[in-house]
Scaffold this motif. Sequence first.
Motif, PDB file in Angstrom:
ATOM      1  N   GLU A  38       3.705  15.766  70.104  1.00  0.00           N
ATOM      2  CA  GLU A  38       4.835  14.958  69.701  1.00  0.00           C
ATOM      3  C   GLU A  38       4.324  13.848  68.975  1.00  0.00           C
ATOM      4  N   LEU A  39       3.052  13.316  69.151  1.00  0.00           N
ATOM      5  CA  LEU A  39       2.492  12.426  68.363  1.00  0.00           C
ATOM      6  C   LEU A  39       2.529  12.942  66.739  1.00  0.00           C
ATOM      7  N   THR A 288      -6.577   8.885  66.060  1.00  0.00           N
ATOM      8  CA  THR A 288      -6.142   8.362  67.274  1.00  0.00           C
ATOM      9  C   THR A 288      -5.182   9.326  68.018  1.00  0.00           C
ATOM     10  N   ARG A 289      -5.179   9.043  69.166  1.00  0.00           N
ATOM     11  CA  ARG A 289      -4.148   9.740  70.156  1.00  0.00           C
ATOM     12  C   ARG A 289      -2.998   8.879  70.478  1.00  0.00           C
ATOM     13  N   ARG A 290      -2.747   7.649  70.106  1.00  0.00           N
ATOM     14  CA  ARG A 290      -1.878   6.714  70.480  1.00  0.00           C
ATOM     15  C   ARG A 290      -0.863   6.271  69.444  1.00  0.00           C
ATOM     16  N   ARG A 293      -1.385   2.679  67.523  1.00  0.00           N
ATOM     17  CA  ARG A 293      -2.566   2.788  66.659  1.00  0.00           C
ATOM     18  C   ARG A 293      -2.069   3.698  65.333  1.00  0.00           C
ATOM     19  N   LEU A 294      -1.456   4.644  65.406  1.00  0.00           N
ATOM     20  CA  LEU A 294      -0.876   5.235  64.316  1.00  0.00           C
ATOM     21  C   LEU A 294      -0.042   4.280  63.611  1.00  0.00           C
ATOM     22  N   GLN A 295       0.737   3.574  64.088  1.00  0.00           N
ATOM     23  CA  GLN A 295       1.488   2.462  63.544  1.00  0.00           C
ATOM     24  C   GLN A 295       0.712   1.640  62.722  1.00  0.00           C
ATOM     25  N   GLU A 296      -0.179   1.025  63.469  1.00  0.00           N
ATOM     26  CA  GLU A 296      -1.149   0.112  63.020  1.00  0.00           C
ATOM     27  C   GLU A 296      -1.802   0.480  61.819  1.00  0.00           C
ATOM     28  N   ASN A 297      -2.234   1.709  61.917  1.00  0.00           N
ATOM     29  CA  ASN A 297      -2.984   2.290  60.709  1.00  0.00           C
ATOM     30  C   ASN A 297      -2.406   2.495  59.397  1.00  0.00           C
ATOM     31  N   ALA A 298      -1.180   2.974  59.799  1.00  0.00           N
ATOM     32  CA  ALA A 298      -0.244   3.196  58.672  1.00  0.00           C
ATOM     33  C   ALA A 298       0.142   1.920  58.014  1.00  0.00           C
ATOM     34  N   GLY A 299       0.138   0.892  58.406  1.00  0.00           N
ATOM     35  CA  GLY A 299       0.366  -0.657  57.906  1.00  0.00           C
ATOM     36  C   GLY A 299      -0.490  -0.988  57.029  1.00  0.00           C
TER      37      GLY A 299
END
Length: 330
Positions: A38-39, A288-290, A293-299
């Motif tokens: 899903e992630l 990441t597994r979260r 964090r995925l959204q944060e890193n993309a930013g």
Amino acid sequence: MNYRNLGNRGLRVSAIGLGCMGMSHAYGAPADHREMTELLAKAVDMGYDFFDTAEVYGTPDNPHDNEELLGNALKACRNKVVIATKFGLRFDMESGQVPYPLITDSRPEGIRRSVEGSLRRLQTNYIDLYYQHRPDPQIPIEEVAGTMQDLIKEGKVLYWGLSEASEEDIRRANAVCPLTAVQDRYSMMARWHEALFPVLEELGIGLVAFSPLANGLLSDRYNAASHFDAGSDYRAGMPQFQPDSYDKNRELLQLIRYIASEKNATPAQISLAWMLCKKPWIVPIPGTRRLDRLQENAGAADITLSEEEVKQIDQALDAMPMSGVFGGTK
């Protein structure tokens, strides 16, 4: 998500990639495959299209867990993503030790076995980017490059690269079969591979930065009370996560926090933006597994640091004390 060319061979990828090792290996017990599937789907929806794995990212029970996870999770969008995997390390299954020791093996027949295994597990008929995971002192790099040239001609591999390679090996390999990328540990705490920047620029090779947040320390989400399971989480033994390291790294973390406040960003985003703004051919692959964090890193791809700001950060990093960091402390 922004995108950039990884070197000058025509491989375009998301400016932030996703390192998938930690979903299966080294960061605690393996994650649930359904949750990670899903992630990964959400990562693709966000614009991530560059996913990094290796045939040896797994568990004692399933040494190839990570490739199998990605194969299942990404098969529905295979033509939209770039999958990078690696050869050249194999498990010593005859050792009687668990976990199985890793040994280098870049013999042509070993590479052939590896590529067929990875293709099967990834449920694909080609690998976008195929790295030699570590140099093999027994096999001349020209022989490895020749095998890659054959695999590219056969269509089983589109681009290839090296990880943890010397300048000499990079030049010798590139002379036989042009390299697209070199993958190295690179972060504000691990800058020794900047010595390779001139040759990468000269030859048009991209840098894929693994552990760009120093295994998570530069996210500023941990402190001296943070605990990691010694049996399953490699961070328990890493120098930057020892209780006294936080005092040693106080100045570093304060610098990142200050810049983050100035840019309306997070420390992790500043740590990634720093390398993105340093060279247009650097692509970090934080893991990441979260989802948050995925959204944060993309930013981080949307944050701009000027050439002068990057220079000032580098000068500050040169002058400040730091703890050791896993994977290359001199």
